[in-house]
Design a protein around this motif. Structure first.
Motif, PDB file in Angstrom:
ATOM      1  N   ALA A  39      13.576  64.259 -63.187  1.00 44.14           N
ATOM      2  CA  ALA A  39      14.461  63.424 -64.014  1.00 44.14           C
ATOM      3  C   ALA A  39      14.755  62.115 -63.286  1.00 44.14           C
ATOM      4  O   ALA A  39      14.696  61.032 -63.878  1.00 44.14           O
ATOM      5  CB  ALA A  39      15.752  64.175 -64.339  1.00 44.14           C
ATOM      6  N   GLN A  40      15.053  62.224 -62.004  1.00 43.47           N
ATOM      7  CA  GLN A  40      15.352  61.019 -61.236  1.00 43.47           C
ATOM      8  C   GLN A  40      14.128  60.106 -61.151  1.00 43.47           C
ATOM      9  O   GLN A  40      14.236  58.890 -61.319  1.00 43.47           O
ATOM     10  CB  GLN A  40      15.846  61.407 -59.837  1.00 43.47           C
ATOM     11  N   ASP A  41      12.966  60.696 -60.896  1.00 42.56           N
ATOM     12  CA  ASP A  41      11.727  59.908 -60.847  1.00 42.56           C
ATOM     13  C   ASP A  41      11.446  59.240 -62.189  1.00 42.56           C
ATOM     14  O   ASP A  41      10.944  58.112 -62.237  1.00 42.56           O
ATOM     15  CB  ASP A  41      10.540  60.795 -60.458  1.00 42.56           C
ATOM     16  N   THR A  42      11.755  59.933 -63.275  1.00 40.59           N
ATOM     17  CA  THR A  42      11.574  59.370 -64.605  1.00 40.59           C
ATOM     18  C   THR A  42      12.426  58.115 -64.774  1.00 40.59           C
ATOM     19  O   THR A  42      11.942  57.071 -65.228  1.00 40.59           O
ATOM     20  CB  THR A  42      11.933  60.405 -65.690  1.00 40.59           C
ATOM     21  N   PHE A  43      13.688  58.212 -64.375  1.00 40.82           N
ATOM     22  CA  PHE A  43      14.564  57.061 -64.533  1.00 40.82           C
ATOM     23  C   PHE A  43      14.195  55.915 -63.591  1.00 40.82           C
ATOM     24  O   PHE A  43      14.378  54.751 -63.943  1.00 40.82           O
ATOM     25  CB  PHE A  43      16.035  57.471 -64.383  1.00 40.82           C
ATOM     26  N   VAL A  44      13.655  56.232 -62.440  1.00 36.87           N
ATOM     27  CA  VAL A  44      13.169  55.170 -61.549  1.00 36.87           C
ATOM     28  C   VAL A  44      12.026  54.419 -62.233  1.00 36.87           C
ATOM     29  O   VAL A  44      11.990  53.185 -62.219  1.00 36.87           O
ATOM     30  CB  VAL A  44      12.722  55.745 -60.180  1.00 36.87           C
ATOM     31  N   ARG A  45      11.117  55.167 -62.858  1.00 39.35           N
ATOM     32  CA  ARG A  45      10.015  54.519 -63.583  1.00 39.35           C
ATOM     33  C   ARG A  45      10.546  53.650 -64.719  1.00 39.35           C
ATOM     34  O   ARG A  45      10.080  52.539 -64.928  1.00 39.35           O
ATOM     35  CB  ARG A  45       9.072  55.567 -64.173  1.00 39.35           C
ATOM     36  N   VAL A  46      11.498  54.198 -65.462  1.00 37.21           N
ATOM     37  CA  VAL A  46      12.067  53.460 -66.594  1.00 37.21           C
ATOM     38  C   VAL A  46      12.716  52.174 -66.100  1.00 37.21           C
ATOM     39  O   VAL A  46      12.533  51.102 -66.680  1.00 37.21           O
ATOM     40  CB  VAL A  46      13.081  54.335 -67.360  1.00 37.21           C
ATOM     41  N   PHE A  47      13.470  52.273 -65.017  1.00 33.49           N
ATOM     42  CA  PHE A  47      14.148  51.099 -64.480  1.00 33.49           C
ATOM     43  C   PHE A  47      13.144  50.030 -64.056  1.00 33.49           C
ATOM     44  O   PHE A  47      13.319  48.853 -64.348  1.00 33.49           O
ATOM     45  CB  PHE A  47      15.040  51.486 -63.296  1.00 33.49           C
ATOM     46  N   ASN A  48      12.080  50.459 -63.399  1.00 31.79           N
ATOM     47  CA  ASN A  48      11.086  49.503 -62.894  1.00 31.79           C
ATOM     48  C   ASN A  48      10.212  48.901 -63.986  1.00 31.79           C
ATOM     49  O   ASN A  48       9.705  47.797 -63.825  1.00 31.79           O
ATOM     50  CB  ASN A  48      10.214  50.171 -61.831  1.00 31.79           C
ATOM     51  N   LYS A  49      10.029  49.606 -65.104  1.00 34.29           N
ATOM     52  CA  LYS A  49       9.196  49.074 -66.193  1.00 34.29           C
ATOM     53  C   LYS A  49       9.876  47.941 -66.935  1.00 34.29           C
ATOM     54  O   LYS A  49       9.213  47.093 -67.514  1.00 34.29           O
ATOM     55  CB  LYS A  49       8.824  50.184 -67.175  1.00 34.29           C
ATOM     56  N   ARG A  50      11.168  47.974 -66.988  1.00 29.94           N
ATOM     57  CA  ARG A  50      11.954  46.916 -67.620  1.00 29.94           C
ATOM     58  C   ARG A  50      11.582  46.702 -69.091  1.00 29.94           C
ATOM     59  O   ARG A  50      11.548  45.581 -69.583  1.00 29.94           O
ATOM     60  CB  ARG A  50      11.828  45.609 -66.848  1.00 29.94           C
ATOM     61  N   THR A  51      11.285  47.802 -69.797  1.00 29.92           N
ATOM     62  CA  THR A  51      10.911  47.701 -71.205  1.00 29.92           C
ATOM     63  C   THR A  51      11.895  48.441 -72.111  1.00 29.92           C
ATOM     64  O   THR A  51      11.585  48.701 -73.267  1.00 29.92           O
ATOM     65  CB  THR A  51       9.501  48.277 -71.432  1.00 29.92           C
ATOM     66  N   LEU A  52      13.055  48.778 -71.599  1.00 28.23           N
ATOM     67  CA  LEU A  52      14.013  49.561 -72.380  1.00 28.23           C
ATOM     68  C   LEU A  52      14.432  48.881 -73.677  1.00 28.23           C
ATOM     69  O   LEU A  52      14.716  49.563 -74.666  1.00 28.23           O
ATOM     70  CB  LEU A  52      15.267  49.849 -71.545  1.00 28.23           C
ATOM     71  N   SER A  53      14.472  47.579 -73.693  1.00 22.60           N
ATOM     72  CA  SER A  53      14.904  46.874 -74.905  1.00 22.60           C
ATOM     73  C   SER A  53      13.944  47.113 -76.067  1.00 22.60           C
ATOM     74  O   SER A  53      14.320  46.957 -77.225  1.00 22.60           O
ATOM     75  CB  SER A  53      15.041  45.378 -74.635  1.00 22.60           C
ATOM     76  N   GLU A  54      12.718  47.538 -75.768  1.00 20.31           N
ATOM     77  CA  GLU A  54      11.715  47.783 -76.799  1.00 20.31           C
ATOM     78  C   GLU A  54      11.693  49.234 -77.262  1.00 20.31           C
ATOM     79  O   GLU A  54      11.003  49.566 -78.227  1.00 20.31           O
ATOM     80  CB  GLU A  54      10.327  47.405 -76.263  1.00 20.31           C
ATOM     81  N   VAL A  55      12.430  50.115 -76.590  1.00 21.29           N
ATOM     82  CA  VAL A  55      12.389  51.545 -76.880  1.00 21.29           C
ATOM     83  C   VAL A  55      13.272  51.867 -78.081  1.00 21.29           C
ATOM     84  O   VAL A  55      14.451  51.541 -78.099  1.00 21.29           O
ATOM     85  CB  VAL A  55      12.830  52.358 -75.645  1.00 21.29           C
ATOM     86  N   VAL A  56      12.661  52.532 -79.077  1.00 19.32           N
ATOM     87  CA  VAL A  56      13.389  52.906 -80.286  1.00 19.32           C
ATOM     88  C   VAL A  56      13.968  54.314 -80.152  1.00 19.32           C
ATOM     89  O   VAL A  56      15.094  54.575 -80.576  1.00 19.32           O
ATOM     90  CB  VAL A  56      12.455  52.825 -81.521  1.00 19.32           C
ATOM     91  N   GLN A  57      13.199  55.225 -79.541  1.00 21.55           N
ATOM     92  CA  GLN A  57      13.622  56.615 -79.374  1.00 21.55           C
ATOM     93  C   GLN A  57      13.657  56.948 -77.878  1.00 21.55           C
ATOM     94  O   GLN A  57      12.656  57.392 -77.311  1.00 21.55           O
ATOM     95  CB  GLN A  57      12.688  57.555 -80.109  1.00 21.55           C
ATOM     96  N   PRO A  58      14.794  56.764 -77.228  1.00 21.17           N
ATOM     97  CA  PRO A  58      14.866  56.952 -75.778  1.00 21.17           C
ATOM     98  C   PRO A  58      14.466  58.355 -75.311  1.00 21.17           C
ATOM     99  O   PRO A  58      13.791  58.490 -74.302  1.00 21.17           O
ATOM    100  CB  PRO A  58      16.332  56.673 -75.444  1.00 21.17           C
ATOM    101  N   ARG A  59      14.845  59.385 -76.044  1.00 16.60           N
ATOM    102  CA  ARG A  59      14.509  60.740 -75.586  1.00 16.60           C
ATOM    103  C   ARG A  59      13.005  60.993 -75.623  1.00 16.60           C
ATOM    104  O   ARG A  59      12.460  61.610 -74.712  1.00 16.60           O
ATOM    105  CB  ARG A  59      15.276  61.779 -76.395  1.00 16.60           C
ATOM    106  N   ALA A  60      12.358  60.530 -76.648  1.00 17.46           N
ATOM    107  CA  ALA A  60      10.903  60.690 -76.719  1.00 17.46           C
ATOM    108  C   ALA A  60      10.234  59.906 -75.591  1.00 17.46           C
ATOM    109  O   ALA A  60       9.279  60.377 -74.966  1.00 17.46           O
ATOM    110  CB  ALA A  60      10.392  60.236 -78.078  1.00 17.46           C
ATOM    111  N   TYR A  61      10.723  58.715 -75.338  1.00  8.98           N
ATOM    112  CA  TYR A  61      10.198  57.865 -74.263  1.00  8.98           C
ATOM    113  C   TYR A  61      10.382  58.549 -72.906  1.00  8.98           C
ATOM    114  O   TYR A  61       9.446  58.643 -72.110  1.00  8.98           O
ATOM    115  CB  TYR A  61      10.929  56.525 -74.314  1.00  8.98           C
ATOM    116  N   LEU A  62      11.591  59.061 -72.659  1.00 10.11           N
ATOM    117  CA  LEU A  62      11.877  59.744 -71.399  1.00 10.11           C
ATOM    118  C   LEU A  62      11.039  61.012 -71.259  1.00 10.11           C
ATOM    119  O   LEU A  62      10.499  61.297 -70.183  1.00 10.11           O
ATOM    120  CB  LEU A  62      13.366  60.083 -71.305  1.00 10.11           C
ATOM    121  N   ALA A  63      10.915  61.765 -72.334  1.00  8.60           N
ATOM    122  CA  ALA A  63      10.137  62.999 -72.286  1.00  8.60           C
ATOM    123  C   ALA A  63       8.669  62.715 -71.998  1.00  8.60           C
ATOM    124  O   ALA A  63       8.021  63.459 -71.249  1.00  8.60           O
ATOM    125  CB  ALA A  63      10.292  63.764 -73.598  1.00  8.60           C
ATOM    126  N   THR A  64       8.149  61.645 -72.557  1.00  5.32           N
ATOM    127  CA  THR A  64       6.751  61.286 -72.318  1.00  5.32           C
ATOM    128  C   THR A  64       6.522  60.937 -70.846  1.00  5.32           C
ATOM    129  O   THR A  64       5.554  61.403 -70.223  1.00  5.32           O
ATOM    130  CB  THR A  64       6.342  60.099 -73.215  1.00  5.32           C
TER     131      THR A  64
END
Length: 170
Positions: A39-64
């Motif tokens: 989970a922590q590694d997932t959020f590190v990736r999300v933070f570094n990608k800097r594409t959260l503003s484009e994400v419509v379904q955060p849970r699906a994005y995180l799960a992927t």
């Protein structure tokens, strides 16, 4: 999006979905520590990608992303297990030192990372050539493909390795 906006959005997504992601991973893994790490590694990736503003379904994005990290973890574990089994079959006189074993394992991980995006046949042909020392003809016969396919597979794998190495040195 400014850094402050990105940080605020990330904090909101983290706060809202972190516990859900840990539970989701735990249900699949059965290990709370590994679930927390992924989970922590997932959020590190999300933070570094800097594409959260484009994400419509955060849970699906995180799960992927979490699933991808899980698959990588399982592949690394399988690689390590195969390596340890190979070591166990070596005669004592050929057993590498602990330092050499660590270096070999790190090299295997690096090679695995270099080849990770390639199709199975490409990886297999490359490894049969490089690790088993088979000729292109032997690989073609073993895999049931043409000789030209084997040449293309190996060239593609070599190109991938060279691309990763050149990116790492920049």
């Amino acid at each position: 999006m400014s850094d402050a906006q990105h940080d605020a959005l990330f904090s909101a997504v983290y706060g809202e979905h972190h516990l859900w992601l840990r539970r989701w991973l735990y249900r699949r893994l059965g290990c709370p520590e590994v679930a927390a790490d992924l989970a922590q590694d997932t959020f590190v990736r999300v933070f570094n990608k800097r594409t959260l503003s484009e994400v419509v379904q955060p849970r699906a994005y995180l799960a992927t992303i979490a699933h991808s990290l899980f698959v990588n973890l399982m592949r690394r574990r399988q690689l390590e297990q195969s390596y340890l089994e190979a070591l166990a079959n070596l005669p004592e006189s050929l057993m590498p030192s602990p330092e050499e074993r660590l270096q070999l394992l790190e090299t295997l991980h690096a090679l695995d990372a270099m080849l990770s995006g390639l199709p199975h046949k490409v990886r297999k042909a490359f490894l049969l050539c490089q690790l088993d020392g088979l000729t292109h003809r032997e690989i073609a016969d073993q895999m049931g493909v043409s000789l030209s396919s084997v040449r293309q597979y190996i060239a593609r794998a070599l190109l991938q390795c060279m691309t990763v190495v050149s990116q790492d040195t920049l």
